[in-house]
Design an enzyme around this catalytic site. Structure first.
Site, PDB file in Angstrom:
ATOM      1  N   GLU A 293       3.206  -6.782  -5.037  1.00 24.48           N
ATOM      2  CA  GLU A 293       3.137  -7.026  -6.483  1.00 24.48           C
ATOM      3  C   GLU A 293       4.463  -7.589  -6.995  1.00 24.48           C
ATOM      4  OE1 GLU A 293       0.758  -6.942 -10.012  1.00 24.48           O
ATOM      5  OE2 GLU A 293       0.269  -6.774  -7.890  1.00 24.48           O
TER       6      GLU A 293
ATOM      7  N   TYR B 219       4.592  -2.541 -13.455  1.00 24.92           N
ATOM      8  CA  TYR B 219       4.646  -1.915 -12.127  1.00 24.92           C
ATOM      9  C   TYR B 219       5.464  -2.774 -11.168  1.00 24.92           C
ATOM     10  CZ  TYR B 219       3.028  -0.690  -7.425  1.00 24.92           C
ATOM     11  OH  TYR B 219       2.977  -0.366  -6.093  1.00 24.92           O
TER      12      TYR B 219
ATOM     13  N   SER C 165       6.376  -3.495  -2.619  1.00 21.89           N
ATOM     14  CA  SER C 165       5.002  -3.951  -2.821  1.00 21.89           C
ATOM     15  C   SER C 165       4.920  -5.463  -2.983  1.00 21.89           C
ATOM     16  CB  SER C 165       4.462  -3.280  -4.084  1.00 21.89           C
ATOM     17  OG  SER C 165       3.325  -3.951  -4.558  1.00 21.89           O
TER      18      SER C 165
HETATM   19  O1  F7E Z   1      -6.643  -4.867  -7.948  1.00 22.08           O
HETATM   20  C1  F7E Z   1      -8.911  -7.359  -9.542  1.00 22.08           C
HETATM   21  C2  F7E Z   1      -7.569  -7.111 -10.214  1.00 22.08           C
HETATM   22  O2  F7E Z   1      -6.264  -2.491  -8.613  1.00 22.08           O
HETATM   23  C3  F7E Z   1      -6.831  -5.940  -7.064  1.00 22.08           C
HETATM   24  C4  F7E Z   1      -1.872  -1.157  -5.532  1.00 22.08           C
HETATM   25  O3  F7E Z   1      -1.903  -0.424  -4.326  1.00 22.08           O
HETATM   26  O4  F7E Z   1      -1.833  -3.222  -4.314  1.00 22.08           O
HETATM   27  C5  F7E Z   1      -2.531  -2.503  -5.330  1.00 22.08           C
HETATM   28  O5  F7E Z   1      -2.475  -3.215  -6.560  1.00 22.08           O
HETATM   29  C6  F7E Z   1      -7.371  -7.137  -7.808  1.00 22.08           C
HETATM   30  C7  F7E Z   1      -6.626  -7.493  -9.101  1.00 22.08           C
HETATM   31  O6  F7E Z   1      -4.940  -3.497  -6.684  1.00 22.08           O
HETATM   32  C8  F7E Z   1     -11.293  -5.085 -11.066  1.00 22.08           C
HETATM   33  O7  F7E Z   1      -7.451  -7.927 -11.380  1.00 22.08           O
HETATM   34  C9  F7E Z   1     -11.165  -7.209 -10.633  1.00 22.08           C
HETATM   35  O8  F7E Z   1      -6.409  -8.882  -9.128  1.00 22.08           O
HETATM   36  O9  F7E Z   1      -7.290  -2.969  -6.360  1.00 22.08           O
HETATM   37  P1  F7E Z   1      -6.340  -3.377  -7.414  1.00 22.08           P
HETATM   38  P2  F7E Z   1      -3.569  -4.246  -7.061  1.00 22.08           P
HETATM   39  O10 F7E Z   1      -3.404  -4.374  -8.530  1.00 22.08           O
HETATM   40  O11 F7E Z   1      -3.498  -5.499  -6.266  1.00 22.08           O
HETATM   41  C10 F7E Z   1      -0.445  -3.461  -4.550  1.00 22.08           C
HETATM   42  C11 F7E Z   1       0.134  -4.092  -3.316  1.00 22.08           C
HETATM   43  C12 F7E Z   1       0.291  -2.251  -4.996  1.00 22.08           C
HETATM   44  O12 F7E Z   1       1.460  -2.085  -4.719  1.00 22.08           O
HETATM   45  C13 F7E Z   1      -0.417  -1.351  -5.947  1.00 22.08           C
HETATM   46  O13 F7E Z   1       0.193  -0.062  -6.015  1.00 22.08           O
HETATM   47  O14 F7E Z   1      -8.698  -6.854  -8.213  1.00 22.08           O
HETATM   48  N1  F7E Z   1     -10.022  -6.637 -10.177  1.00 22.08           N
HETATM   49  N2  F7E Z   1     -11.960  -6.268 -11.196  1.00 22.08           N
HETATM   50  C14 F7E Z   1     -10.066  -5.321 -10.427  1.00 22.08           C
HETATM   51  N3  F7E Z   1      -9.196  -4.344 -10.133  1.00 22.08           N
HETATM   52  C15 F7E Z   1      -9.524  -3.066 -10.495  1.00 22.08           C
HETATM   53  N4  F7E Z   1      -8.672  -2.065 -10.200  1.00 22.08           N
HETATM   54  N5  F7E Z   1     -10.712  -2.793 -11.146  1.00 22.08           N
HETATM   55  C16 F7E Z   1     -11.630  -3.757 -11.448  1.00 22.08           C
HETATM   56  O15 F7E Z   1     -12.679  -3.491 -12.024  1.00 22.08           O
END
Ligand code: F7E
Length: 331
Positions: free
Chosen positions: A130, A152, A128
């Site tokens: 990440e 993670y 990932s």
């Molecule tokens: O967050 C911001 C949050 O939860 C993206 C997984 O597939 O991709 C994914 O991980 C961004 C972050 O995805 C909210 O702070 C703002 O900066 O959609 P996400 P992620 O954390 O990037 C990677 C490549 C993986 O491997 C993972 O398994 O969005 N954000 N406000 C928010 N995020 C969430 N979830 N909810 C909010 O309200």
């Protein structure tokens, strides 16, 4: 004889797109499903009835050995993980076990299963972006120093290096795809893109007033999941196993996603519709993810087919139709 594939994480977004692709390619597809009465199973059975279900758990080596014996795969795709980054701070130990040690269990089960003919089973590990966390290069590529910023991310780094170790120690055909964010109408509603597309659909239909989000300035390199599973498959068709960054090479903020999503339903000013809630901020943020997919393009011949505006449009259109159907308003 048709090829056989075993997919862990079959009930997730990527598992379902990958299973579709492999079935189209003529594979016999086996999916590993965890737990008793798994709530995602009916969706999988309805959408992909040709997938053969096996039960097992990444924490239970003998269950993995049995799944390998039953499926006799040519290719193993390890997509199973606890994948929600925000959750991983409060559940760091279980995330480390499933997302980190789970990879070791799957690699070890595959090695034991393959026996002296280690090359007969090819292995894909879902790494990932990440892992790049506090990014040390812009854009990030295969050689970029890893600096994970979440439990993670740390667990994914463990799985990534363990995969490389099995390749180097045992000669296993084990490849690792460093996938940047990839989305679709099948994305879970806890991830920000789907959270937005579902809320925008409901707001446009008048059944929701507003949406609460965290950091609107975070930037991601978002692609379409259907494109990204093709890259996984291509990696296992190469003579040599290797690691590849899979990304679009473009980065966009949450604000830009909101602009396009609301515009899709005819709302140009969303400032009154979105609330910023500190509860959704993370203890540490990954601020600027942008991947360089040059190696995947050159070696695999892989390029993404769905750009950012089309991705947003597809997700919003899908959710408007889904919400209309739920409300009994379908045309
Ligand atoms: O967050 C911001 C949050 O939860 C993206 C997984 O597939 O991709 C994914 O991980 C961004 C972050 O995805 C909210 O702070 C703002 O900066 O959609 P996400 P992620 O954390 O990037 C990677 C490549 C993986 O491997 C993972 O398994 O969005 N954000 N406000 C928010 N995020 C969430 N979830 N909810 C909010 O309200």
């Amino acid at each position: 004889m048709s090829k056989r594939a075993l997919i862990t994480g079959i009930t997730g977004q990527d598992g379902m797109y990958l299973a579709e692709l492999l079935l189209r390619e003529g594979y016999e597809v086996f999916g590993l499903v965890r737990g008793q009465n798994n709530p995602k199973l009916p969706v999988l059975a309805a959408e992909l009835p040709d997938v053969k279900i096996l039960t097992g758990d990444l924490m239970d080596l003998s269950s993995l050995m049995r799944a390998l014996a039953a499926s006799q795969p040519d290719e193993v795709y390890n997509l199973g993980a606890i994948s929600f980054v925000a959750y991983s701070w409060e559940n760091a130990a279980v995330t480390s076990e499933v997302t980190g040690l789970g990879v070791l269990n799957m690699l070890e089960a595959t090695r034991l299963h393959a026996g002296s003919d280690i090359g007969r089973v090819r292995f894909y590990q879902a790494s990932s972006s990440e892992m790049f966390g506090k990014v040390q290069d812009v854009p990030q590529r295969e050689s970029t120093l890893l600096w994970p910023r979440s439990p993670y991310g740390v667990a994914k780094v463990y799985g990534h290096y363990m995969t490389i170790n099995y390749r180097e120690s045992y000669g296993m055909h084990a490849s690792s795809g460093i996938l940047f964010n990839h989305e679709s109408p099948r994305r879970g509603p806890e991830f920000v893109t789907r959270k937005i597309s579902q809320a925008v659909a409901r707001i446009s239909l008048g059944v929701q007033d507003s949406l609460s989000l965290g950091n609107l300035d975070a930037r991601r390199d978002w692609g379409y999941a259907g494109d990204y599973v093709r890259a996984m498959w291509l990696m296992l068709q190469q003579d040599d196993a290797d690691d590849y960054v899979i990304s679009t090479g473009e980065t966009h903020s949450i604000r830009e996603f909101l602009d396009l999503a609301f515009a899709r339903v005819g709302i140009d000013d969303w400032s009154e519709k979105v609330r910023v809630d500190p509860a959704f901020f993370r203890p540490a943020e990954v601020d600027l993810l942008i991947g360089d997919p040059a190696k995947a393009r050159e070696v695999l011949g892989w390029t993404p087919t769905v750009g950012f505006p089309e991705l947003v449009a597809r997700m919003v259109d899908h959710d408007v139709a889904e919400q209309e159907a739920l409300l009994g308003r379908s045309a």
